[in-house]
Design a protein around this motif. Structure first.
Motif, PDB file in Angstrom:
ATOM      1  N   LYS A  32       0.889  -1.236  -0.038  1.00  0.00           N
ATOM      2  CA  LYS A  32       0.126  -0.137  -0.057  1.00  0.00           C
ATOM      3  C   LYS A  32       0.843   1.372   0.002  1.00  0.00           C
ATOM      4  O   LYS A  32       2.087   0.997   0.522  1.00  0.00           O
ATOM      5  N   ILE A  33       0.410   2.199  -0.536  1.00  0.00           N
ATOM      6  CA  ILE A  33       1.164   3.641  -0.418  1.00  0.00           C
ATOM      7  C   ILE A  33       0.189   4.550   0.114  1.00  0.00           C
ATOM      8  O   ILE A  33      -0.986   4.597  -0.346  1.00  0.00           O
ATOM      9  N   THR A  34       0.896   5.733   0.610  1.00  0.00           N
ATOM     10  CA  THR A  34      -0.011   6.830   1.023  1.00  0.00           C
ATOM     11  C   THR A  34       0.408   8.074   0.128  1.00  0.00           C
ATOM     12  O   THR A  34       1.518   8.160  -0.123  1.00  0.00           O
ATOM     13  N   PHE A  35      -0.602   8.953   0.251  1.00  0.00           N
ATOM     14  CA  PHE A  35      -0.263  10.210  -0.360  1.00  0.00           C
ATOM     15  C   PHE A  35      -1.262  11.162  -0.148  1.00  0.00           C
ATOM     16  O   PHE A  35      -2.164  10.879   0.899  1.00  0.00           O
ATOM     17  N   THR A  36      -1.149  12.376  -0.032  1.00  0.00           N
ATOM     18  CA  THR A  36      -2.178  13.497   0.034  1.00  0.00           C
ATOM     19  C   THR A  36      -3.183  13.642  -0.968  1.00  0.00           C
ATOM     20  O   THR A  36      -2.798  14.140  -2.099  1.00  0.00           O
ATOM     21  N   LEU A  37      -4.412  13.601  -0.852  1.00  0.00           N
ATOM     22  CA  LEU A  37      -5.321  14.214  -1.658  1.00  0.00           C
ATOM     23  C   LEU A  37      -6.474  15.004  -0.782  1.00  0.00           C
ATOM     24  O   LEU A  37      -6.767  14.690   0.062  1.00  0.00           O
ATOM     25  N   ASP A  38      -6.481  16.279  -1.767  1.00  0.00           N
ATOM     26  CA  ASP A  38      -7.341  17.340  -1.135  1.00  0.00           C
ATOM     27  C   ASP A  38      -7.007  17.380   0.397  1.00  0.00           C
ATOM     28  O   ASP A  38      -8.066  17.669   1.193  1.00  0.00           O
ATOM     29  N   GLY A  39      -5.841  17.567   0.816  1.00  0.00           N
ATOM     30  CA  GLY A  39      -5.484  17.771   2.131  1.00  0.00           C
ATOM     31  C   GLY A  39      -5.366  16.532   3.204  1.00  0.00           C
ATOM     32  O   GLY A  39      -5.103  16.663   4.312  1.00  0.00           O
ATOM     33  N   GLN A  40      -6.187  15.405   2.660  1.00  0.00           N
ATOM     34  CA  GLN A  40      -6.407  14.231   3.424  1.00  0.00           C
ATOM     35  C   GLN A  40      -5.177  13.352   3.058  1.00  0.00           C
ATOM     36  O   GLN A  40      -4.919  13.052   2.060  1.00  0.00           O
ATOM     37  N   THR A  41      -4.732  12.565   4.170  1.00  0.00           N
ATOM     38  CA  THR A  41      -3.784  11.336   3.692  1.00  0.00           C
ATOM     39  C   THR A  41      -4.554  10.274   3.489  1.00  0.00           C
ATOM     40  O   THR A  41      -5.555   9.760   4.170  1.00  0.00           O
ATOM     41  N   ILE A  42      -4.308   9.652   2.267  1.00  0.00           N
ATOM     42  CA  ILE A  42      -5.074   8.427   1.686  1.00  0.00           C
ATOM     43  C   ILE A  42      -4.016   7.298   1.530  1.00  0.00           C
ATOM     44  O   ILE A  42      -2.908   7.690   1.091  1.00  0.00           O
ATOM     45  N   GLU A  43      -4.411   6.268   1.911  1.00  0.00           N
ATOM     46  CA  GLU A  43      -3.724   4.940   1.609  1.00  0.00           C
ATOM     47  C   GLU A  43      -4.490   4.216   0.419  1.00  0.00           C
ATOM     48  O   GLU A  43      -5.508   3.918   0.372  1.00  0.00           O
ATOM     49  N   VAL A  44      -3.501   3.750  -0.439  1.00  0.00           N
ATOM     50  CA  VAL A  44      -4.163   3.184  -1.631  1.00  0.00           C
ATOM     51  C   VAL A  44      -3.382   1.966  -2.040  1.00  0.00           C
ATOM     52  O   VAL A  44      -2.079   2.025  -1.701  1.00  0.00           O
ATOM     53  N   PRO A  45      -3.883   0.805  -2.637  1.00  0.00           N
ATOM     54  CA  PRO A  45      -2.913  -0.236  -3.032  1.00  0.00           C
ATOM     55  C   PRO A  45      -2.021   0.498  -4.112  1.00  0.00           C
ATOM     56  O   PRO A  45      -2.227   1.161  -4.887  1.00  0.00           O
ATOM     57  N   THR A  85      -2.739   8.500 -14.387  1.00  0.00           N
ATOM     58  CA  THR A  85      -1.507   9.054 -13.501  1.00  0.00           C
ATOM     59  C   THR A  85      -1.555   7.938 -12.367  1.00  0.00           C
ATOM     60  O   THR A  85      -2.374   7.899 -11.584  1.00  0.00           O
ATOM     61  N   GLN A  86      -0.570   7.294 -12.353  1.00  0.00           N
ATOM     62  CA  GLN A  86      -0.445   6.347 -11.263  1.00  0.00           C
ATOM     63  C   GLN A  86      -0.021   7.067 -10.016  1.00  0.00           C
ATOM     64  O   GLN A  86       0.914   7.932  -9.798  1.00  0.00           O
ATOM     65  N   VAL A  87      -0.785   6.781  -8.845  1.00  0.00           N
ATOM     66  CA  VAL A  87      -0.373   7.249  -7.465  1.00  0.00           C
ATOM     67  C   VAL A  87       1.253   6.952  -6.884  1.00  0.00           C
ATOM     68  O   VAL A  87       1.544   5.783  -7.282  1.00  0.00           O
ATOM     69  N   GLN A  88       2.023   8.021  -6.767  1.00  0.00           N
ATOM     70  CA  GLN A  88       3.342   7.986  -6.240  1.00  0.00           C
ATOM     71  C   GLN A  88       3.166   8.310  -4.738  1.00  0.00           C
ATOM     72  O   GLN A  88       2.523   9.191  -4.216  1.00  0.00           O
ATOM     73  N   ALA A  89       4.220   7.528  -4.025  1.00  0.00           N
ATOM     74  CA  ALA A  89       3.974   7.735  -2.457  1.00  0.00           C
ATOM     75  C   ALA A  89       4.317   9.254  -2.333  1.00  0.00           C
ATOM     76  O   ALA A  89       5.277   9.957  -3.163  1.00  0.00           O
ATOM     77  N   ASP A  90       3.678   9.922  -1.356  1.00  0.00           N
ATOM     78  CA  ASP A  90       4.035  11.183  -0.999  1.00  0.00           C
ATOM     79  C   ASP A  90       3.551  12.293  -1.959  1.00  0.00           C
ATOM     80  O   ASP A  90       3.915  13.400  -1.668  1.00  0.00           O
ATOM     81  N   MET A  91       2.737  11.988  -2.870  1.00  0.00           N
ATOM     82  CA  MET A  91       2.262  12.991  -3.805  1.00  0.00           C
ATOM     83  C   MET A  91       1.370  13.895  -3.250  1.00  0.00           C
ATOM     84  O   MET A  91       0.611  13.502  -2.176  1.00  0.00           O
TER      85      MET A  91
END
Lengths: 525, 365
Positions: free
Chosen positions: B16-29, B79-85
């Motif tokens: 799983k990786i985490t990144f920030t979406l609209d100010g929230q921290t999100i975890e996605v596969p 666009t693929q999610v990258q960590a800490d985006m």
């Protein structure tokens, strides 16, 4: 199928035998197409150059009826080159020695000669299947509709056991069912030797269980198979028929023989949505029933998934649902089953059938459930034989070549094989009533190789008479290099040119499946 | 589950990786696209050219999002999610951009005939977007096939149909030709569908976002739509042809089938159907359908009768045969196209009422 349809796209090697998947199972074939795009290897064993065959890594265009020698030659190569999964064979199978001895009889060279394929290609294909970890077998009626249909299937299961290609996602042996509810029809006991849920009629305790549930004495003597019933019309064992949604005069082999049998039968009831050849000519009573869109119930698909069928329309005119008709017939014969209700009927079946016990209508709403599903918390079974074969040890069967019931000869020099097309379905009672489908394909045709066509001075579009020892039909010629010289192919859909006027009496001795796939014929211009 | 299917069985889904979406921290596969992440987080990002069953395309630009450090807006679908985006999927700026794109599409688009849902119109209505001006669009299009209808004026050239035909069916029966105002979709080489490699599966209809491609059978002979898609009653059921068991929706209106469709993401067919499953339903309303019981009369002709008469004849016939030859002289054949419940009941009729195990069908093959 031992596996699920969705698993196909993750296979790394697909061994497709006797299946024109893109035409007979077009939506399942999309998973194969996806695997191909991913770079999966594809081995096609088929007498015709089908869509898949054209794109195959290896196409073994064998002579119809020679599957066993070919599969034995696969085993020969796998054994000779040490490609078997010996740990699997050692721990999880039995009867290996007898099987290996039978396989040793078929070197690729010997098989190549009989099958009409190249020995080196057999070697390559055997290696590819054995050496790919995620390899699955897919087959259909090109395997089963032979005098040796059961042994043909065994020759495939032998390969799976030999390589340990069983019991994992995308890995197994997968018959693709031809009709929407072939699987379910067997599951619910439409079989002379099995009561519902694959419980043997001959078992006394089983009979007692069903007898108690049904308030009757279940007859102990196993019944007659379809082919035996057809013969029984001639020898006097069968005097009456109740036919629900079938047209045996069109769909059974050696049609003339079936017709003369029905002449002798004294009483026939047909329940269907259209008049068909059987009811038009032989029924004493015709009962108008309902199609899939007009009833509630379940179908079980090829991957053992029980799914809900829901009523969208009322039946036309005075037609009634099949379930209601059967309940009312029972009542007419003196037995009151109460109000017909699909869910209650399912529950009665599931209560009596351990493999299906956990499957109930409320659980089917979203995605259906794949059996075995023994209790209400069981999630269903996407693939079978995980860890070990279901029966404990996988059983090898030594199998050997069985010649077709009727081989071509000087008088009938062509080998005719039959099948389905993309645009029609079985006896075409439904697709032939769709003008848009007739735009694509309106008439029967016979495929013939360019060599044979040249020799007989035939062009595509001309009309030809195809004769077997049992009958003759007129069809349009289609010249194509999809078939080898000496081999003809014809669809089985068309009432005005019934392929089954030609087919013969050959059938598998164990289960009675007719040999629709090999008939000796001659061509008359 | 949708993501698992999309990424091919979940082999690469373990981490799983985490990144920030609209100010929230999100975890996605790992391997998720930004679009999938937005869906997971409940952020509604509009799409038109995207279909989960096709490779991400990034053509329509409706799904543009802001990504910190990126020189311009990026398409979420591709666009693929990258960590800490750091990503923004909703903002005033994005709203303006989406509105402009929708306006551009609307200026070259006329609503379809309503047989299919029009996602562009729905978006426009919901977000109160109107075309600022209109360009004349391509001429009408006729084809002699009876299943696939096409209204070029409703087409937004997103290429979903072309890509479906290439990627999923691998038929390549459709092409995108011409440029600028001349650009259009057509069957290969401008032929009729009946003369191309088209297999009439109607997958192009199923993926079309605007209803430019539609089921011709839902339009009557003089061009009138039998029922708009929102007027039909949808019944989810299972196809009656081969053993794949495709889940489909029968659309009915005034006791008539209008069309059959399938929803992406549902069933082992994932919204795909073949030409039979989608289009071979004419038989349901065919005049040849049996509408009343028939009995063979003394002259050997079949004659209409009441249900009571039919059941009386059955009682009489089976009783006589049973008395004369025994129960095992009666055979029962069931179609493997009937439901489990029908077939179970037929074998029960044979075994419990008549008293024979003579029950079988062509399911034996």
């Amino acid at each position: 199928m031992t596996n699920s349809i969705a698993e196909i796209e993750d296979a790394d090697c697909m061994l497709v035998v006797g299946s024109n998947t893109t035409e007979a199972h077009p939506v399942l074939a999309l998973r194969m197409k996806k695997a191909l795009r991913r770079g999966a290897a594809l081995i096609v064993v088929d007498p015709r150059r089908t869509w898949l065959a054209e794109r195959a890594t290896i196409h073994l265009q064998l002579r119809p009826g020679t599957d066993i020698p070919l599969m034995n030659a696969f085993a020969y190569v796998i054994l000779q080159e040490g490609l078997a999964d010996f740990a699997y064979v050692e721990n999880l199978t039995e009867n290996f020695e007898a099987f290996a001895a039978a396989a040793q009889e078929w070197s690729p060279e010997r098989a190549a000669e009989l099958c009409g394929v190249d020995a080196e290609q057999i070697r390559r294909a055997a290696r590819l299947y054995a050496q790919t970890e995620k390899a699955g077998i897919y087959y259909t009626l090109g395997v089963t509709e032979h005098v040796c249909g059961v042994d043909n299937v065994r020759s495939l299961s032998n390969l799976a056991l030999l390589t340990g290609h069983l019991g994992r996602s995308s890995v197994g042996v997968n018959p693709l069912r031809g009709q929407n509810n072939v699987q379910g029809c067997n599951d619910v006991g439409n079989n002379p030797v099995f009561l519902p849920g694959y419980q043997l009629v001959e078992d006394e305790a089983t009979r007692a269980k069903f007898g108690q549930a049904w308030d009757c004495t279940v007859p102990a003597a196993p019944g007659l198979r379809l082919d035996q019933m057809m013969d029984g019309m001639h020898d006097g064992r069968i005097k009456a028929f109740y036919v629900m949604g079938e047209d045996p005069v069109v769909s059974e082999p050696h049609a003339k023989q079936i017709e003369s049998g029905f002449e002798k039968v004294e009483f026939v009831v047909c329940q269907d949505i259209f008049l068909n050849e059987t009811s038009r000519r032989y029924a004493d009573v015709v009962l108008p029933s309902t199609c899939f869109a007009e009833k509630d119930g379940t179908f079980t698909n090829s991957e053992r998934r029980v799914q809900r069928v829901r009523k969208a329309l009322d039946p036309p005119g005075q037609a009634r649902s099949d379930l209601r008709i059967l309940f009312e017939v029972a009542q007419a014969l003196g037995v009151d089953w109460g109000e017909p209700d699909a869910e209650k009927v399912w529950n009665e079946f599931a209560d009596l059938s351990p493999k299906f016990f956990g499957i109930r209508y409320p659980r089917l709403e979203e995605r259906g459930l794949q059996w075995p599903c023994p209790d209400s918390s069981h999630p269903g079974t996407p693939f079978l034989h995980e860890g070990a074969p279901l029966r404990g040890k996988g059983l090898f069967y030594p199998v050997d070549h069985v010649p077709a019931w009727e081989e071509p000869c000087a008088d009938y020099p062509f080998l005719l094989t039959t099948g389905r097309t993309l645009y029609h379905y079985n006896a075409a009672t439904q697709t032939a009533r769709s003008d848009g489908h007739l735009d694509k394909q309106a008439r029967c045709f016979v495929e013939i190789s360019p060599d044979d066509a040249r020799e007989m001075a035939l062009d595509s579009g001309s009309t030809l008479r195809v004769e077997s020892r049992r009958g003759a039909i007129e069809v349009e010629v289609k010249v194509t290099d999809a078939v080898h010289p000496g081999v003809l192919w014809m669809p089985m859909h068309f009432a005005e040119a019934r392929a089954n006027v030609l087919t013969g009496d050959g059938k598998d001795p164990e289960i009675g499946t007719p040999e629709y796939k090999v008939t000796a014929v001659r061509l008359v211009r | 589950m949708a993501t698992l299917v999309l990424l091919g069985g979940g082999a690469c889904m373990k981490s799983k990786i985490t990144f920030t979406l609209d100010g929230q921290t999100i975890e996605v596969p790992a391997g998720s696209t930004l679009l999938e992440a937005c869906r997971q987080a409940g952020s509604e990002v509009p799409t038109l050219c995207h279909d989960d069953r096709l490779h991400p395309y990034g053509g329509c630009r409706m799904c543009l999002v802001e990504m910190e450090g990126a020189p311009r807006l990026v398409p979420a679908c591709k666009t693929q999610v990258q960590a800490d985006m750091q990503v923004r999927s909703q903002s005033e700026k994005l709203e303006r951009v989406r509105t402009t794109i929708a306006q551009m599409l609307l200026s070259e688009h006329t609503p379809g005939n309503g047989v299919q849902e029009d996602q562009l119109q729905s978006y426009a209505k919901k977000n109160k977007v109107e075309a600022p001006l209109r360009f004349a669009s391509s001429a009408a299009w006729e084809d002699r096939n009876r299943f696939l209808g096409f209204d070029p004026q409703a087409c937004i050239l997103c290429d979903r149909c072309v890509r479906y035909c290439d990627e999923v069916m691998q038929c390549s029966a459709l092409e995108h030709v011409g440029q600028g105002s001349q650009a259009r979709i057509q069957p290969t080489n401008g032929q009729s569908f009946l003369d191309t490699s088209c297999e009439l599966c109607g997958g192009c209809i199923s993926t079309c976002p605007t209803g430019a491609l539609y089921e011709k059978q839902a339009v009557d002979a003089d061009g009138k739509v039998k029922a708009r898609v929102e007027q039909t009653e949808k019944t989810r059921t299972v196809c009656t042809f081969c053993g794949v068991g495709c889940v489909l929706d029968v659309h009915t209106h005034q006791r008539q089938v209008v069309k059959i469709s399938a929803e992406a993401g549902v069933g082992s067919n994932d919204g795909h159907l073949c030409n039979k499953g989608r289009f071979a339903w004419q038989f349901i309303h065919h005049p040849d359908r049996l509408q009343q019981p028939l009995l063979r009369n003394a002259d050997g002709h079949l004659q209409a009768a009441s249900w009571e008469q039919a059941y009386a004849r059955i009682r009489e016939g089976f009783t006589r045969i049973q008395n004369q030859y025994g129960s095992d002289s009666i055979g029962f054949l069931a179609s493997s196209r009937c439901t489990n419940e029908d077939v179970y009941t037929l074998q029960k009729l044979a075994r419990a009422v008549i008293g024979t195990n003579n029950v079988h069908s062509c399911a034996a093959t």
